[in-house]
Design an enzyme around this catalytic site. Structure first.
Site, PDB file in Angstrom:
ATOM      1  N   ASP A 161       0.877  -1.168   0.000  1.00 23.20           N
ATOM      2  CA  ASP A 161       0.000   0.000   0.000  1.00 23.20           C
ATOM      3  C   ASP A 161       0.913   1.217   0.000  1.00 23.20           C
ATOM      4  OD1 ASP A 161      -1.690   2.114   0.463  1.00 23.20           O
ATOM      5  OD2 ASP A 161      -2.719   1.211   2.174  1.00 23.20           O
ATOM      6  N   ASN A 165       2.215   2.302 -10.965  1.00 15.14           N
ATOM      7  CA  ASN A 165       0.903   2.323 -11.604  1.00 15.14           C
ATOM      8  C   ASN A 165      -0.244   2.635 -10.648  1.00 15.14           C
ATOM      9  OD1 ASN A 165      -1.226   1.302 -13.690  1.00 15.14           O
ATOM     10  ND2 ASN A 165      -1.510  -0.040 -11.917  1.00 15.14           N
ATOM     11  N   PHE A 183     -11.775   9.553  -7.829  1.00 10.37           N
ATOM     12  CA  PHE A 183     -13.182   9.602  -7.467  1.00 10.37           C
ATOM     13  C   PHE A 183     -14.017   9.720  -8.735  1.00 10.37           C
ATOM     14  CE2 PHE A 183     -11.082  10.665  -3.607  1.00 10.37           C
ATOM     15  CZ  PHE A 183     -11.937  10.309  -2.576  1.00 10.37           C
ATOM     16  N   TYR A 230      -7.848  14.555  -9.516  1.00  9.77           N
ATOM     17  CA  TYR A 230      -7.069  13.508 -10.188  1.00  9.77           C
ATOM     18  C   TYR A 230      -6.115  14.122 -11.211  1.00  9.77           C
ATOM     19  CZ  TYR A 230      -5.944   9.304 -12.839  1.00  9.77           C
ATOM     20  OH  TYR A 230      -5.276   8.282 -13.467  1.00  9.77           O
ATOM     21  N   VAL A 259      -4.859  17.156 -11.291  1.00 12.61           N
ATOM     22  CA  VAL A 259      -3.775  17.870 -10.619  1.00 12.61           C
ATOM     23  C   VAL A 259      -2.731  16.883 -10.099  1.00 12.61           C
ATOM     24  CG1 VAL A 259      -3.176  19.337  -8.652  1.00 12.61           C
ATOM     25  CG2 VAL A 259      -5.202  19.847 -10.017  1.00 12.61           C
ATOM     26  N   VAL A 272      -8.369   4.467 -21.125  1.00 14.21           N
ATOM     27  CA  VAL A 272      -8.491   3.010 -21.138  1.00 14.21           C
ATOM     28  C   VAL A 272      -9.754   2.552 -20.410  1.00 14.21           C
ATOM     29  CG1 VAL A 272      -7.330   0.858 -20.501  1.00 14.21           C
ATOM     30  CG2 VAL A 272      -5.983   2.840 -21.229  1.00 14.21           C
ATOM     31  N   THR A 290     -11.261   0.837 -17.840  1.00 17.24           N
ATOM     32  CA  THR A 290     -10.932   0.256 -16.541  1.00 17.24           C
ATOM     33  C   THR A 290     -12.004   0.647 -15.539  1.00 17.24           C
ATOM     34  OG1 THR A 290      -9.670   2.184 -15.795  1.00 17.24           O
ATOM     35  CG2 THR A 290      -8.460   0.492 -17.034  1.00 17.24           C
TER      36      THR A 290
END
Length: 241
Positions: free
Chosen positions: A61, A88, A93, A153, A155, A190, A192
C-alpha cells in the site's frame, strides 16, 4: 543482485494487470505483482499462473509507510535492490462522487504525493509545498478561485509527472553513470474500473507505452504519450485521449 527484478504497483487489475502480464512474457527476471488488498492481489497472481506465467506477489500500500518499508526490506534482503519500478497504483473519485472536493484532493494526492510546477529548477520540497497548498485550497473550497480547476485527479497526475522530471534531474546530478531512467507516461483513455469502463482502449493497448518504457526505451526524464513518443508534457497534446 543475482537476478533482475521488476515491480508493478496496483497490479491486480486494469492497466497494471496488463503490464504485469507483459513483463512476465518479456522481462528477464523476477516480476512482482503488488496490491493494497492481499486477496485481490493473490487472485490476480493465480489467474496469471494458470495462464502459464511465473511471477511473485507482495502486499504493498503506497500510502502506508509501514507497508512500503516492509516491501523495501524484503527486496533489499532478497535481491539487494530493484531494477524496474512501474508506479501504476492510483485512486480517482467518480464524476458523481458525493465526497467533498477537498477530500477527493487529499485522497488522490496521498497516492501521487506531490504536485506540478513548470520551473526547471523545481525541488521536491517546493513541489511538496505546492501540493499542500492545493489540498488546503481545495479543503477551503478555493480550488477554482486559486486556479487549480475542478479535477483533483488531473492535478495529481500533473504533480507526479513533474516529480519524475525532478527525480531524473537529481539522479543525473548525483551520479550520471548509474544510468537510471525516470519517465512519466500517458497510456490513453483506457476501459478500466477507474474510468467506469468508458475508455476507448483495452488494458492491453493501455499497457503498450508503459511496457515500451520498461523494456526497450532509452528515454530519460521524458513525458511519453500512448503512441510511445516523447512530447512536451505541458504543451499541446497530439490528439484526444
Amino acid at each position: 543482485m543475482t537476478r533482475k527484478i521488476a515491480v508493478v504497483t496496483g497490479g491486480n487489475k486494469g492497466i497494471g494487470f496488463a503490464i504485469v502480464r507483459g513483463l512476465c512474457e518479456k522481462f528477464d527476471g523476477d516480476v512482482y505483482l503488488t496490491s493494497r488488498d492481499v486477496g485481490r492481489g493473490e487472485s490476480a497472481v493465480e489467474l496469471l499462473k494458470c495462464a502459464g506465467h511465473s511471477l511473485l506477489y507482495h502486499q504493498l500500500d503506497i500510502t502506508d509507510q509501514k507497508s512500503v518499508d516492509s516491501f523495501k526490506n524484503h527486496l533489499i534482503s532478497k535481491y539487494g535492490g530493484i531494477d524496474l519500478l512501474v508506479n501504476n497504483a492510483a485512486i480517482a473519485f467518480k464524476n458523481d462522487s458525493t465526497e467533498p472536493f477537498g477530500l477527493q484532493a487529499r485522497e488522490t494526492i496521498n497516492d501521487a504525493k506531490v504536485e506540478q510546477f513548470k520551473n526547471k529548477n523545481l525541488s521536491i520540497e517546493k513541489l511538496s509545498e505546492l501540493m499542500r497548498k492545493f489540498v488546503k485550497d481545495s479543503e477551503e473550497g478555493n480550488n477554482v478561485k486559486e486556479g487549480w480547476g475542478e479535477s483533483a485527479y488531473s492535478v495529481s497526475k500533473v504533480g507526479v509527472s513533474a516529480l519524475s522530471f525532478v527525480q531524473q534531474r537529481l539522479l543525473n546530478a548525483e551520479n550520471p553513470n548509474r544510468n537510471i531512467s525516470v519517465n512519466a507516461v500517458h497510456p490513453g483513455y483506457v476501459k478500466t474500473d477507474m474510468t467506469s469502463h468508458k475508455g476507448v482502449f483495452t488494458i492491453e493497448e493501455g499497457a503498450r507505452a508503459p511496457l515500451f518504457l520498461s523494456l526497450k526505451s532509452t528515454y530519460k526524464g521524458q513525458f511519453v504519450w500512448k503512441d510511445k513518443k516523447a512530447i512536451e508534457w505541458d504543451g499541446q497534446l497530439p490528439e484526444p485521449y
